[in-house]
Scaffold this motif. Structure first.
Motif, PDB file in Angstrom:
ATOM      1  N   ASP A  17       0.851  -1.189   0.000  1.00  0.00           N
ATOM      2  CA  ASP A  17       0.000   0.000   0.000  1.00  0.00           C
ATOM      3  C   ASP A  17       0.888   1.240   0.000  1.00  0.00           C
ATOM      4  OD1 ASP A  17      -1.714   2.116   0.464  1.00  0.00           O
ATOM      5  OD2 ASP A  17      -3.043   0.964   1.758  1.00  0.00           O
ATOM      6  N   PRO A  18       1.004   1.932  -1.132  1.00  0.00           N
ATOM      7  CA  PRO A  18       1.882   3.106  -1.217  1.00  0.00           C
ATOM      8  C   PRO A  18       1.467   4.246  -0.290  1.00  0.00           C
ATOM      9  CG  PRO A  18       1.264   2.333  -3.413  1.00  0.00           C
ATOM     10  CD  PRO A  18       0.403   1.593  -2.421  1.00  0.00           C
ATOM     11  N   THR A  19       0.211   4.216   0.198  1.00  0.00           N
ATOM     12  CA  THR A  19      -0.234   5.300   1.076  1.00  0.00           C
ATOM     13  C   THR A  19       0.188   5.086   2.522  1.00  0.00           C
ATOM     14  OG1 THR A  19      -2.373   4.261   1.621  1.00  0.00           O
ATOM     15  CG2 THR A  19      -2.252   5.577  -0.409  1.00  0.00           C
ATOM     16  N   TRP A  20       0.652   3.877   2.838  1.00  0.00           N
ATOM     17  CA  TRP A  20       1.079   3.612   4.209  1.00  0.00           C
ATOM     18  C   TRP A  20       2.491   4.147   4.429  1.00  0.00           C
ATOM     19  CZ3 TRP A  20      -0.321  -1.450   7.137  1.00  0.00           C
ATOM     20  CH2 TRP A  20      -1.714  -1.577   7.216  1.00  0.00           C
ATOM     21  N   ASN A  21       2.716   4.698   5.645  1.00  0.00           N
ATOM     22  CA  ASN A  21       4.067   5.103   6.031  1.00  0.00           C
ATOM     23  C   ASN A  21       4.610   4.111   7.053  1.00  0.00           C
ATOM     24  OD1 ASN A  21       2.841   5.749   8.502  1.00  0.00           O
ATOM     25  ND2 ASN A  21       2.547   7.891   7.900  1.00  0.00           N
ATOM     26  N   ARG A  22       5.857   4.326   7.442  1.00  0.00           N
ATOM     27  CA  ARG A  22       6.496   3.379   8.361  1.00  0.00           C
ATOM     28  C   ARG A  22       5.887   3.438   9.758  1.00  0.00           C
ATOM     29  NH1 ARG A  22      12.777   2.129   6.986  1.00  0.00           N
ATOM     30  NH2 ARG A  22      12.499   1.820   4.748  1.00  0.00           N
TER      31      ARG A  22
END
Length: 269
Positions: free
Chosen positions: A45-50
């Motif tokens: 999911d490219p919208t998730w951050n670390r």
């Protein structure tokens, strides 16, 4: 016969503070899973951050620890823990159930998915290839603790475990290392290679359940069952094998369902 490497179960002792290898193996498993997941995050999911990934790993880790401990209590030694409930907190002595931890992870994934607009199987397909890292590390912890060893044998790689662990001092299968090789290394490679290409939702989860169940079922034939339970039936069936049967059936069912319903391919995990 191979010599058993005498390793102090306490990795670091600072006065009254003792850090056990068994606990460190959990940290290695969790840290390794986080590092691998962070590399695969954009494909998931490219919208998730670390930060969101860290939250996911934290809650899944809680599922592993709480579920694993409660699973061992319920499945393997309920009588002893009812007699002395404080033993539940002595996790450094071992006593974790994979099947309990697996249930804990599923519950955590279900809860986290609802809060973050992800389906249960989306998360489980993403998480499944990460789990063997922790499984492998945990089996090394079992080996260092000299626990969960195998049946007596005369194979060239048999080991005699320390007297505090095995008073009989018999050459035995190092079944912890078998499980490390199968549940850790082999399962990781299978899932990693399988998930590199787009697969229908549930397929990766199904592969995990199927192959873990098969590997664990096989190793149980050479592993000594927990003393308080012994063999459940026929002089060979163990509790571990009983708990693996639903996993194998569920794995087969998920793979069949994934490839026979109207597929919606998910990105490679």
């Amino acid at each position: 016969m191979l010599p058993y490497p005498q390793i102090d179960p306490v990795a670091v002792a600072l006065g009254p503070l003792k850090i056990h290898w068994y606990g460190l193996m959990y940290l290695i498993g969790i840290g390794g899973a986080w590092l691998l997941a962070s590399r695969r995050l954009n494909r998931f999911d490219p919208t998730w951050n670390r930060e969101k990934l860290s939250d996911l790993v934290f809650w899944l880790s809680m599922g592993v620890i709480v579920g694993g401990r409660l699973g061992y209590v319920l499945f393997y030694d309920l009588h002893q823990y009812l007699a002395n409930p404080t033993l539940i907190f002595e996790v450094w002595k071992g006593g974790m159930s994979f099947h309990g931890g697996f249930i804990g992870v599923m519950l955590a994934a279900l809860w986290f998915g609802k809060r973050n607009n992800k389906s249960f199987f989306e998360l489980m397909d993403f998480v499944a290839p990460l789990v063997p890292i922790g499984l492998g590390a945990g089996r090394i912890g079992n080996f260092i603790n000299a626990e969960l060893w195998g049946k007596p044998t005369d194979v060239p790689w048999a080991m005699i475990f320390p007297p505090f662990s095995d008073p009989a001092q018999l050459p035995r299968h190092p079944s912890q290392l078998y499980q490390f090789a199968l549940e850790g290394v082999a399962l990781f490679l299978i899932l990693w290679l399988f998930s590199r290409k787009p697969r229908p939702t549930m397929a990766v989860s199904g592969m995990f359940a199927l192959f873990y169940g098969i590997f664990r079922f096989i190793v149980e034939f050479v592993r000594v069952p927990d003393a308080q339970l012994g063999y459940i039936a026929w002089g060979w069936l163990t509790m571990g094998q009983i708990l693996c049967v639903p996993m194998i059936l569920a794995g087969l069912g998920l793979i069949w369902w994934a490839y026979n319903r109207k597929p919606t391919a998910t990105p490679a995990q």
